[in-house]
Design a protein around this motif. Sequence first.
Motif, mmCIF file in Angstrom:
data_model
loop_
_atom_site.group_PDB
_atom_site.id
_atom_site.type_symbol
_atom_site.label_atom_id
_atom_site.label_comp_id
_atom_site.label_asym_id
_atom_site.label_seq_id
_atom_site.Cartn_x
_atom_site.Cartn_y
_atom_site.Cartn_z
ATOM 1 N N THR A 286 0.815 -1.213 0.000
ATOM 2 C CA THR A 286 0.000 0.000 0.000
ATOM 3 C C THR A 286 0.850 1.265 0.000
ATOM 4 N N TRP A 316 -8.498 6.567 -5.548
ATOM 5 C CA TRP A 316 -7.677 5.470 -5.066
ATOM 6 C C TRP A 316 -6.423 5.947 -4.350
ATOM 7 N N ARG A 319 -7.726 6.319 -0.953
ATOM 8 C CA ARG A 319 -7.936 5.030 -0.276
ATOM 9 C C ARG A 319 -6.621 4.482 0.273
ATOM 10 N N TRP A 322 -5.608 6.520 3.230
ATOM 11 C CA TRP A 322 -6.485 6.215 4.363
ATOM 12 C C TRP A 322 -6.029 4.926 5.056
ATOM 13 N N GLU A 323 -5.725 3.916 4.276
ATOM 14 C CA GLU A 323 -5.298 2.641 4.860
ATOM 15 C C GLU A 323 -3.942 2.756 5.542
ATOM 16 N N ALA A 330 -5.847 11.857 2.847
ATOM 17 C CA ALA A 330 -6.791 11.109 2.013
ATOM 18 C C ALA A 330 -8.015 11.961 1.687
ATOM 19 N N TRP A 334 -9.945 13.255 -1.942
ATOM 20 C CA TRP A 334 -11.358 13.050 -2.276
ATOM 21 C C TRP A 334 -12.069 14.374 -2.524
ATOM 22 N N LEU A 355 -17.088 8.626 0.237
ATOM 23 C CA LEU A 355 -15.799 8.491 0.916
ATOM 24 C C LEU A 355 -15.615 9.593 1.956
ATOM 25 N N LEU A 364 -14.231 1.781 4.689
ATOM 26 C CA LEU A 364 -14.480 2.566 3.484
ATOM 27 C C LEU A 364 -15.516 1.870 2.615
ATOM 28 N N GLU A 366 -17.215 0.263 -0.601
ATOM 29 C CA GLU A 366 -16.653 -0.448 -1.751
ATOM 30 C C GLU A 366 -17.426 -0.070 -3.009
#
Length: 386
Positions: A286, A316, A319, A322-323, A330, A334, A355, A364, A366
Amino acid sequence: MHTVSWEHAYDACPPEAADLLRAVSVLDVPALASPAVGAAAGLTAEQAAAGLAGLAETGWTDGERHTLPAPARAWLTGHAAGLVAPRRAAEIVREFAEYHAAAVDPDRRTAVEVRAWLAGHRAEIVAAVAACDRDGLRPHGIRLASTVWPEAGLVNDPAWWDALAEAGEAVAVAAHDPAGLAELLHRSATVFAAKGDRLRAEAQWVRALAVARRRLREHPDDAEDRDRAAAILAALRGLYHDWGRPAKALDAEQELVELHRSAGDELAAAEALSRVAATLYAVGRTDGAADYFALADEAMAAAGGAPGQHARILLWTGRALWELGRHGHARRQWHRALAMTVDVDDAVADHARALLATAPDAPLPEGYPIPAGSPNTSSSESGGPG
């Protein structure tokens, strides 16, 4: 018959039968009833039928299958130079190749017609390609093989695919035509991959890529060579993803980035960078994915890409961040995606809103659009990048 008997039999042939024999002496095919043989001999359908009858009457064929026995073929090929002048021999080969090319041309024939032709004339097609391996005719052989390959998968005959590949590649090598060779390798690999022979597809694409790389070193500004190399790399990328070999897919994707950058194509480079990022994300890397999504963002901005296309990368990017626990960063991605797509791309804008509405401790949502060119873009418009 003995050798002298074949000579007498040839002398006894009516004109149309002799025309067919001269054509076969050049082409070295066993079956004379093919309309392609008749056309190569310069005969109408009626004349060819008369020629076949004459051959049966003079003992050349059995009158049913219209095939020559091996001794007759050997005598004809051994005497071809004395039976057919070089210029006429070239005309015979060219007409034979062009007839087959027209018979499998999807712009002229339906898929049913092409499949039927391939089913009954596969050996002739390989013979036609091989017969073009002479001065002045090799481009015709390369063109025929190139025309046949996109339709070759209509018949399930791996041995024939091997024979066609061998014949076409030999002609391209003899012609000193690396572009033609790379294209033949690419097209044959596409068939092997579609039929599940990944090892053979990989081998063909790797060879094609080696040829394309050499061409680019010699002609770095040639757009056609660059496009061919990009197509081969994209095909290898897809093969490796389908095969479950993401490391090899990543190699192809990174080479695509460099290829597009060297050409100054920032938009294509941005798409290629997003593919690298998506692959890294799919294998759990990631942090690296976030870095590559950021590079894709920069390249897309420099290229002036379409808002929806750019925003998908930002979704993405966010995302991944965020992870990694970088929630504020993040959300900024967005917000940018939303600003780009309000009143432009409702689907992407709605996903950006969803988001942004996510609480820090909530999962989050999907199902939002994947970045251009990620591993599953070919089969899906939404979902994860892996």
